[in-house]
Design an enzyme around this catalytic site. Structure first.
Site, mmCIF file in Angstrom:
data_model
loop_
_atom_site.group_PDB
_atom_site.id
_atom_site.type_symbol
_atom_site.label_atom_id
_atom_site.label_comp_id
_atom_site.label_asym_id
_atom_site.label_seq_id
_atom_site.Cartn_x
_atom_site.Cartn_y
_atom_site.Cartn_z
ATOM 1 N N GLY A 46 5.858 26.190 -5.049
ATOM 2 C CA GLY A 46 7.269 26.081 -4.684
ATOM 3 C C GLY A 46 7.738 27.118 -3.695
ATOM 4 O O GLY A 46 8.901 27.132 -3.307
ATOM 5 N N HIS A 47 6.849 28.019 -3.245
ATOM 6 C CA HIS A 47 7.266 29.143 -2.376
ATOM 7 C C HIS A 47 6.299 29.277 -1.214
ATOM 8 O O HIS A 47 5.430 30.138 -1.248
ATOM 9 C CB HIS A 47 7.300 30.426 -3.192
ATOM 10 C CG HIS A 47 8.129 31.507 -2.586
ATOM 11 N ND1 HIS A 47 7.631 32.419 -1.684
ATOM 12 C CD2 HIS A 47 9.434 31.830 -2.758
ATOM 13 C CE1 HIS A 47 8.583 33.281 -1.349
ATOM 14 N NE2 HIS A 47 9.684 32.935 -1.984
ATOM 15 N N PHE A 48 6.338 28.623 -0.246
ATOM 16 C CA PHE A 48 7.172 27.489 0.108
ATOM 17 C C PHE A 48 6.234 26.345 0.470
ATOM 18 O O PHE A 48 5.243 26.586 1.159
ATOM 19 C CB PHE A 48 8.054 27.815 1.312
ATOM 20 C CG PHE A 48 8.976 28.989 1.105
ATOM 21 C CD1 PHE A 48 10.119 28.849 0.339
ATOM 22 C CD2 PHE A 48 8.690 30.212 1.682
ATOM 23 C CE1 PHE A 48 10.996 29.912 0.181
ATOM 24 C CE2 PHE A 48 9.562 31.279 1.509
ATOM 25 C CZ PHE A 48 10.707 31.139 0.755
#
Length: 146
Positions: A46-48
């Protein structure tokens, strides 16, 4: 003293997914830790997406874990749990991405009883990516936690 990941796990209470240090070398009150950053890290989901970047707070956590390994390796602190107390003058200077090897140098600035302060510098390829001072407390474990 050179500690591999199995030895670090005997000292720190951290486990997957939050153990962020692969190796620590301790000389007196200085330690150098290594974190090999791979594309398989949980936080890259999720990052990124499409631009995987290690979160700055996790770089700071890795610096703290190197310091905690150094301190908790001392006989008087074996039965303690490390906690942040302060994070001062921290600067995240450059992104850390998959394939980087984070080299973290930690020096003890002061300690009084079970409270102390560390100077921390994280580098990739000799370039500083993060630095700052971390305050900590070493809290004695309760008997049922040992």
């Amino acid at each position: 003293m050179d500690l591999d990941s199995r030895m670090i796990q005997r000292i720190l209470p951290h486990r997957f997914p939050f153990l962020l240090v692969d190796r620590v070398t301790i000389e007196e009150m200085t330690a150098v830790g290594i974190k090999n950053v791979t594309i398989n890290e949980w936080f890259f989901q999720g990052h990124f997406p499409g631009l995987p970047t290690m979160p700055g707070v996790l770089i700071i956590e890795a610096m703290a874990q190197v310091g905690a390994t150094m301190m908790m390796n001392l006989d008087e602190y074996h039965d303690c749990v490390p906690y942040f107390t302060t994070i001062d003058r921290v600067k995240i200077r450059k992104p850390v991405v998959p394939g980087d090897q984070l080299i973290i140098k930690v020096e003890l600035l002061k300690i009084r009883k079970r409270m102390g302060k560390l100077n921390c510098v994280a580098k990739v390829n000799e370039s500083i990516v993060a630095e700052g001072e971390i305050g900590f407390s070493l809290v004695e474990k309760k008997e049922e936690e040992i």
